[in-house]
Design a protein around this motif. Structure first.
Motif, mmCIF file in Angstrom:
data_model
loop_
_atom_site.group_PDB
_atom_site.id
_atom_site.type_symbol
_atom_site.label_atom_id
_atom_site.label_comp_id
_atom_site.label_asym_id
_atom_site.label_seq_id
_atom_site.Cartn_x
_atom_site.Cartn_y
_atom_site.Cartn_z
ATOM 1 N N GLN A 1 -52.585 42.369 -22.072
ATOM 2 C CA GLN A 1 -52.410 41.347 -23.112
ATOM 3 C C GLN A 1 -53.676 40.550 -23.399
ATOM 4 O OE1 GLN A 1 -49.005 40.218 -20.549
ATOM 5 N NE2 GLN A 1 -48.050 39.489 -22.439
ATOM 6 N N VAL B 1 -48.081 49.020 -22.247
ATOM 7 C CA VAL B 1 -48.614 47.690 -21.961
ATOM 8 C C VAL B 1 -48.487 47.439 -20.461
ATOM 9 C CG1 VAL B 1 -48.431 45.229 -22.419
ATOM 10 C CG2 VAL B 1 -48.018 46.876 -24.261
ATOM 11 N N HIS C 1 -47.884 43.231 -17.753
ATOM 12 C CA HIS C 1 -47.254 42.356 -18.740
ATOM 13 C C HIS C 1 -46.713 41.089 -18.084
ATOM 14 C CE1 HIS C 1 -44.023 40.927 -21.456
ATOM 15 N NE2 HIS C 1 -44.899 41.270 -22.392
ATOM 16 N N THR D 1 -46.459 39.127 -26.895
ATOM 17 C CA THR D 1 -45.531 40.051 -26.251
ATOM 18 C C THR D 1 -45.941 41.495 -26.518
ATOM 19 O OG1 THR D 1 -44.048 40.237 -28.147
ATOM 20 C CG2 THR D 1 -43.681 38.385 -26.620
ATOM 21 N N ALA D 2 -45.377 42.405 -25.730
ATOM 22 C CA ALA D 2 -45.655 43.830 -25.922
ATOM 23 C C ALA D 2 -45.189 44.291 -27.293
ATOM 24 C CB ALA D 2 -44.981 44.637 -24.813
ATOM 25 N N ILE E 1 -47.725 43.350 -29.904
ATOM 26 C CA ILE E 1 -48.901 44.230 -29.876
ATOM 27 C C ILE E 1 -48.588 45.540 -30.573
ATOM 28 C CG2 ILE E 1 -50.490 45.487 -28.365
ATOM 29 C CD1 ILE E 1 -50.022 43.307 -26.241
#
Length: 424
Positions: free
Chosen positions: A310, A339, A342, A349-350, A353
């Motif tokens: 992240q 990801v 995390h 947040t994933a 992304i």
């Protein structure tokens, strides 16, 4: 009913070696015949005369056949190659094409179809003559080269960490170990049963990290395998490759090297041989810029998993890698996002992304750096010390994605993926 193909003799009949050239292009056939006029008597087989769409093609004996692998004919020749292999056990197929102007994709298509060798029509006379002589000798002496047991080709999955430090080698080591454990031969199977074999190709940065996490010696390297590509067989694999717990085979670069993984003309051959002996090639190229990832790996990969975290640096690197893949026409449906590390409190947040970069989110792995570091310092993997750890449990979805289809469906699925990819 299958139509019998017609032979059209288009050069001198007095030469001792007679070779059929399968193509729908008469001009191409004449060009090949002229190029090989001092080495063989080439007969044109018009593939438009071959009936059916998928039935096996039966030929007398175990002949040596030339297939047209010019750019316009490659896909059709690959389909014909499958039919010839199905209908004529022991047939030797020689693809004829050009390697100029970066046509490596044609070579890969030929190898994927099961073609034995590739003849570069622009090569020197002595090189072409040597290849024809060797292939013809192998056809005349089939006992010296027993046919391998038919099996499906292994899947190639790339783990591409967008920059060094993303935890890609750690992920590769754990996935390789877990996948090979789950894919051992069934209970009660004979001792010589092949089972499902997994190879971890460790080419990430720092070099040799995946092998280090597996506590493996690193004696037979990727560079050695490239030099011995045409000698790769079950015996060499069992004697030279490092193995983890007797199940997972590992092939690494020399530990600590700063050189990018070599991308020689033998790499497609090496990949072809490895995919015949392994059902899964899990390849760690974490920390390498796209320009340093060997091109055959990118071209042949069935899936490419982009590993990020992240951090803002990872986002910038991911954007750069996607641009580089786009420039090479390789930003396609094979790409997925993993990801790592995390933390729900890190702001982005994933899912955000994945949405920002228009990528499918394949997996979300929790922040477990301390636990992973602790197991590594004990010379073990996390699932060996803490099999119920959150990180280990999060790998279950990825392990499911690595499942290899049975031999009856694998080739069909591969052809569908190939056609889809060409369409895109």
């Amino acid at each position: 009913m299958q139509t019998r193909p017609m032979l059209y003799s288009i050069n001198r009949p007095e030469l001792g070696v007679d070779l059929p050239f399968y193509s729908s292009d008469e001009k191409r056939a004449k060009h090949v015949a002229t190029r090989l006029r001092h080495m063989a008597n080439v007969h044109w087989v018009d593939t438009r005369d071959i009936g059916g769409t998928g039935e096996p093609v039966h030929l007398p004996g175990s002949p040596l056949v030339l297939l047209d692998y010019s750019l316009m004919q490659a896909e059709h020749s690959s389909m014909l190659a499958r039919r010839l292999i199905d209908g004529t056990p022991g047939v030797s197929l020689l693809a004829v094409g050009s390697l100029g102007n970066d046509k490596a994709g044609v070579v890969l298509a030929a190898m994927r179809a099961g073609v034995n060798e590739f003849l570069d029509i622009d090569a020197k006379d002595e090189d072409i003559s040597e290849l024809l002589a060797r292939m013809n000798c192998e056809v005349r002496s089939p006992a010296a080269t027993p046919a391998p047991v038919p099996r499906s080709r292994g899947r190639l999955v790339l783990l591409l960490g967008v920059r060094a430090g993303m935890g890609t080698s750690t992920l590769a080591a754990h996935l390789g170990s877990l996948a090979s454990s789950e894919k051992s031969p069934a209970k009660g199977a004979p001792s010589d049963a092949a089972g499902v074999q997994v190879l971890l190709l460790d080419l990430g940065r720092p070099a040799g990290d995946a092998a280090l996490y597996l506590s493996l010696p690193n004696e037979f390297h990727y560079e050695n395998a490239l030099k011995s590509a045409r000698r790769i067989d079950a015996t060499l694999i069992s004697t030279a490759f490092s193995t983890h717990d007797g199940r997972l085979s590992v092939l690494s670069q020399t530990a600590g090297t700063l050189e990018k993984p070599a991308d020689t003309a033998e790499l497609p051959v090496l990949l072809d041989r490895l995919r015949l002996h392994f059902d899964l090639l899990l390849t760690d190229v974490g920390g390498l810029p796209v320009s340093e990832v060997p091109l055959p790996l990118l071209r042949e990969a069935d899936e490419i998993w982009l590993v990020v975290d992240q951090s803002i640096g990872a986002m910038m690197s991911l954007d750069a890698i996607l641009r580089q893949l786009d420039a090479r026409a390789m930003r396609d449906a094979r790409l997925s996002l993993v990801v790592n590390r995390h933390d729900p409190n890190d702001g982005v947040t994933a899912a955000q992304i994945a949405s920002r970069f228009n990528l499918p989110l394949l997996a979300l792995l929790p922040e477990r750096s301390r636990a992973l570091r602790g197991s590594a310092n004990q010379g073990q993997l996390l699932h060996q010390t803490s099999p119920r750890d959150l990180y280990v449990r999060a790998l279950k979805g990825l392990l499911g994605r690595l499942q290899v289809a049975d031999a009856s469906t694998n080739e069909r699925a591969w052809w569908k993926k190939l056609i889809d990819r060409k369409g895109r």
